[in-house]
Design an enzyme around this catalytic site. Structure first.
Site, mmCIF file in Angstrom:
data_model
loop_
_atom_site.group_PDB
_atom_site.id
_atom_site.type_symbol
_atom_site.label_atom_id
_atom_site.label_comp_id
_atom_site.label_asym_id
_atom_site.label_seq_id
_atom_site.Cartn_x
_atom_site.Cartn_y
_atom_site.Cartn_z
ATOM 1 C CG HIS A 29 -31.694 19.470 -2.545
ATOM 2 N ND1 HIS A 29 -31.987 20.478 -1.657
ATOM 3 C CD2 HIS A 29 -30.397 19.139 -2.335
ATOM 4 C CE1 HIS A 29 -30.903 20.754 -0.941
ATOM 5 N NE2 HIS A 29 -29.928 19.941 -1.333
ATOM 6 C CB CYS B 259 -28.034 3.723 -41.597
ATOM 7 S SG CYS B 259 -29.559 4.565 -41.267
ATOM 8 C CD1 TRP C 101 -31.955 2.980 -35.070
ATOM 9 C CD2 TRP C 101 -31.631 5.136 -35.578
ATOM 10 N NE1 TRP C 101 -32.208 3.721 -33.943
ATOM 11 C CE2 TRP C 101 -32.025 5.039 -34.226
ATOM 12 C CE3 TRP C 101 -31.372 6.400 -36.106
ATOM 13 C CZ2 TRP C 101 -32.154 6.157 -33.402
ATOM 14 C CZ3 TRP C 101 -31.509 7.509 -35.285
ATOM 15 C CH2 TRP C 101 -31.899 7.380 -33.948
ATOM 16 C CE LYS D 296 -24.481 1.303 -20.510
ATOM 17 N NZ LYS D 296 -23.937 1.859 -21.621
ATOM 18 C CD GLU E 102 -22.633 3.762 -18.419
ATOM 19 O OE1 GLU E 102 -23.084 4.770 -18.978
ATOM 20 O OE2 GLU E 102 -22.459 2.679 -19.003
ATOM 21 C CE LYS F 213 -21.090 0.413 -30.071
ATOM 22 N NZ LYS F 213 -21.161 0.419 -28.601
ATOM 23 C CG ASN G 13 -25.438 5.096 -43.480
ATOM 24 O OD1 ASN G 13 -26.426 4.447 -43.785
ATOM 25 N ND2 ASN G 13 -24.294 4.541 -43.091
ATOM 26 N N GLY G 14 -27.335 9.148 -42.965
ATOM 27 C CA GLY G 14 -27.274 10.583 -42.694
ATOM 28 C C GLY G 14 -28.612 11.238 -42.939
ATOM 29 C CD GLU H 170 -27.989 2.505 -23.181
ATOM 30 O OE1 GLU H 170 -28.087 3.052 -24.286
ATOM 31 O OE2 GLU H 170 -26.931 2.541 -22.514
ATOM 32 N NE ARG I 270 -22.457 2.134 -38.329
ATOM 33 C CZ ARG I 270 -21.406 2.806 -37.910
ATOM 34 N NH1 ARG I 270 -20.380 2.183 -37.433
ATOM 35 N NH2 ARG I 270 -21.387 4.106 -37.968
HETATM 36 C C1 G6P Z 1 -25.014 5.898 -28.617
HETATM 37 C C2 G6P Z 1 -24.663 4.574 -27.939
HETATM 38 C C3 G6P Z 1 -24.036 4.853 -26.570
HETATM 39 C C4 G6P Z 1 -22.820 5.752 -26.737
HETATM 40 C C5 G6P Z 1 -23.200 7.047 -27.450
HETATM 41 C C6 G6P Z 1 -21.978 7.881 -27.806
HETATM 42 O O1 G6P Z 1 -26.044 6.507 -27.926
HETATM 43 O O2 G6P Z 1 -25.800 3.776 -27.774
HETATM 44 O O3 G6P Z 1 -23.670 3.636 -25.951
HETATM 45 O O4 G6P Z 1 -22.288 6.039 -25.486
HETATM 46 O O5 G6P Z 1 -23.874 6.765 -28.668
HETATM 47 O O6 G6P Z 1 -21.241 7.189 -28.772
HETATM 48 P P1 G6P Z 1 -19.718 7.410 -29.080
HETATM 49 O O7 G6P Z 1 -19.419 6.510 -30.231
HETATM 50 O O8 G6P Z 1 -19.549 8.861 -29.421
HETATM 51 O O9 G6P Z 1 -18.954 7.058 -27.836
#
Ligand code: G6P
Length: 602
Positions: A498, A2, A74, A479, A475, A597, A100-101, A482, A27
């Site tokens: 395994h 948000c 969001w 990626k 990672e 984000k 927000n929150g 997502e 956000r």
């Molecule tokens: C969200 C984002 C990720 C990020 C994670 C942690 O899930 O989509 O890309 O790695 O938050 O965020 P931070 O701001 O703590 O690195």
């Protein structure tokens, strides 16, 4: 999660709110809304599901008014509907509020309010705040807000206005970012600097439990606070000609590493200068254990950090995800330092442990990108990654900044201990070369695009790596899933036999991260196990390794560097691979569905 913006000044508020919300849309982007007091002091409210960046009807909206608040959502509590979009209001439509929150005790508060006759129009937790303010309003919005905050459990960034005091915006926060922007004859509040940077770079960060009052040409916060200047420009938060922020940010990888190391390497002494750690240098000398805490991509950077810190600094290290760390009972003594790694510095699960550890006098350090973020302020000391704004939801460039920073931390702590001058010099001089090596990979982006197009129709992917590249496999898979919504898993290649090998057939490709390092031969054993079962294999290998072409179907080459620094190179093709597959599948790469984000709620 948000975004909030509020404007009070002499200009028309509506276009400022709309452009601020558009800049913050990364956000949260399932709905948006705003409220502006028009010249007759009447509220003009507009709330809508969908993305504000795609809304065409906004160009037809007009309202004359110079005070307003806006929100991009969001959703957490309550479905994605027009009614649940913010701002919310009280029974008499006097009070308008964005939040927000999460208000954890909203159900019990709502029941009480309903029993007193309040009528709710949404399913959100936020709406209880409006009715609580209404209950407690006695001519001063800030007084009413202060009263109700005592009854609330949860987290919040709040901005609100009242029809009865139309020349005022009040804001408050608890564990959710909120800044005050101070411009020429105008004041702004926002949850994110990107929303206000075109108006002012002079900001004041609100602290938890603080209430800010904005009035024309005047503002008021209980504590006298320093103004800080945001050091990035509005252009930094633009696409600069790229089709997507994600591509722009991947392309900025080399300069991100450069920014992280600039002025910090001392090649002749084989060490690094980390000014943010000066105040705790002696304490760091005594620690014998490090616990790294982070979420998502930052969590994978931390896993690489653990390997570096153990191998090069000789310090027992663990990497934990924030959501687990906060609820188990970790055994941590005073010889341990906790290192929190976060791009935003606002991730709720990452932040959760800091206060608790500080109470026990455990040294807390932060590796953060956002200056003045909660993490930066609450840890004892820290290092900024200096990567500039990252807008795409999925973190890419900051991951490189985090790894570079963790490499520097390993040298810093290693040189305090047993790392030799020769080893220190080797790492530092190689670190200085990495940006140039990263550029070489990006020059091949068309080849990576062609390979991505070849793989785009597979539905399942398996990413494998070992040692420093095991977190890179994780990672790569994260990626891809997502942003493309394809199924992808990552793991240690030694674990193939395994279980995961059972999945492999000609429709289940494996992406093998196998640079020429100390575990290369072992990696190839895993690759051969896949090939024997007819699984297609794309390898990330070191330049000059021609033999691998005889084993795998496709190869993307990366330049040779020190094993510990390889992840900064091997991840680049994987970020591009995910990006190009997602583009080929017509996904919204910068704003993938269901994600945000910065996850500032649990
Ligand atoms: C969200 C984002 C990720 C990020 C994670 C942690 O899930 O989509 O890309 O790695 O938050 O965020 P931070 O701001 O703590 O690195």
């Amino acid at each position: 999660m948000c975004g909030i913006i509020g404007y009070l000044g002499k200009k028309q508020a509506l276009p400022i709110l709309i452009s601020g919300l558009r800049r913050m849309e990364y956000r949260g982007y399932d709905s948006y809304g705003f409220c502006v007091f028009n010249k007759d002091k009447e509220p003009f409210i507009h709330k809508k599901i969908g993305k504000i960046s795609r809304s065409e009807e906004l160009s037809n909206l007009t309202v004359e008014g110079t005070t307003g608040i806006g929100h991009t959502r969001w959703s957490t509590t309550g479905a994605v509907t027009n009614e649940n979009a913010h701002p919310h209001f009280d029974c008499d439509k006097n009070i308008f509020l964005v939040h927000n929150g999460i208000i954890e005790n909203y159900k019990e508060l709502k029941e009480k309010l309903i029993s007193k006759g309040h009528k709710f129009t949404s399913e959100t937790d936020t709406e209880v705040l409006c009715h609580l303010v209404e209950e407690n309003y006695n001519g001063s919005l800030e007084e009413a807000l202060r009263k109700i905050l005592k009854d609330i459990r949860g987290t919040y960034g709040i901005a609100l206005m009242s029809k009865k005091e139309p020349q005022k915006i009040v804001a408050a926060r608890l564990s959710s970012p909120m800044i005050l922007g101070v411009g020429q004859n105008e004041l702004l509040v926002a949850s994110d600097p990107s929303a206000i940077i075109t108006h002012t770079r002079q900001v004041i960060t609100l602290d938890d439990n603080e209430v800010a009052v904005l009035k024309p040409e005047d503002f008021f916060i209980l504590k006298e606070k320093p103004m800080v200047s945001i050091d990035w420009t509005p252009e930094d938060a633009q696409k600069k000609g790229y089709e997507h922020f994600m591509l722009k940010e991947i392309m900025e990888g080399p300069e991100t590493i450069e920014n992280a190391i600039r002025g910090r390497l001392i090649p002749d002494e084989g060490t690094v200068r980390l000014g943010g750690l000066d105040s705790v240098r002696n304490r760091l000398n005594k620690i014998n254990r490090i616990v790294l805490v982070a979420c998502g991509t930052a969590g994978y950077a931390s896993k690489i950090g653990k390997y570096m810190l153990e191998e090069y600094a000789g310090i027992l290290s663990e990497a934990e995800i924030g959501s687990e760390f906060r609820y188990r009972k970790p055994i941590i003594d005073k010889n341990t330092a906790a290192v929190f790694v976060s791009q935003s510095g606002e991730t709720a699960d990452t932040l959760a442990g800091i206060g608790e550890l500080k109470k026990k006098d455990i040294l807390t350090l932060g590796i953060t990108n956002v200056v003045g973020s909660t993490q930066a302020r609450e840890t004892d000391a820290g290092i900024y990654t200096r990567s500039g704004p990252e807008i795409a939801v999925a973190s890419t460039k900051v991951f490189l900044g985090q790894i570079a920073t963790l490499a520097m931390l390993s040298v810093y702590l290693g040189r305090q201990r047993n790392m030799s001058l020769v080893m220190g010099k080797r790492i530092v001089s190689e670190l200085a070369r990495v940006p140039e090596l990263a550029k070489q990979i990006l020059e091949n982006k068309e080849q990576i695009k062609a390979i991505a197009e070849k793989y785009k129709d597979f539905k399942n992917f398996w990413f494998i790596g070992r040692k420093y590249n095991f977190p890179i496999a994780l990672e790569g898979a994260l990626k891809l899933k997502e942003i493309s919504y394809l199924h992808a898993e990552g793991g240690a290649s030694g674990e193939l036999k395994h279980g995961p090998l059972a999945l492999v057939d000609e429709n289940f490709p494996t992406i093998a991260v196998c640079p020429s390092d100390s575990v290369y031969d072992k990696m190839i054993l895993g690759v051969e196990e896949v090939k024997v079962r007819k699984g297609p294999v794309l390898a990330i290998a070191t330049e000059g390794n021609e033999r691998i072409k005889e084993i795998v179907d496709d190869v993307i080459y990366i330049p040779k560097t020190l094993e510990m620094l390889t992840p900064m190179l091997s991840v680049i093709p994987l970020h591009l691979f995910a990006y190009y597959i997602a583009i080929a599948l017509d996904r919204d790469v910068d704003k993938p569905r269901n994600l945000a984000k910065s996850v500032t709620v649990e």
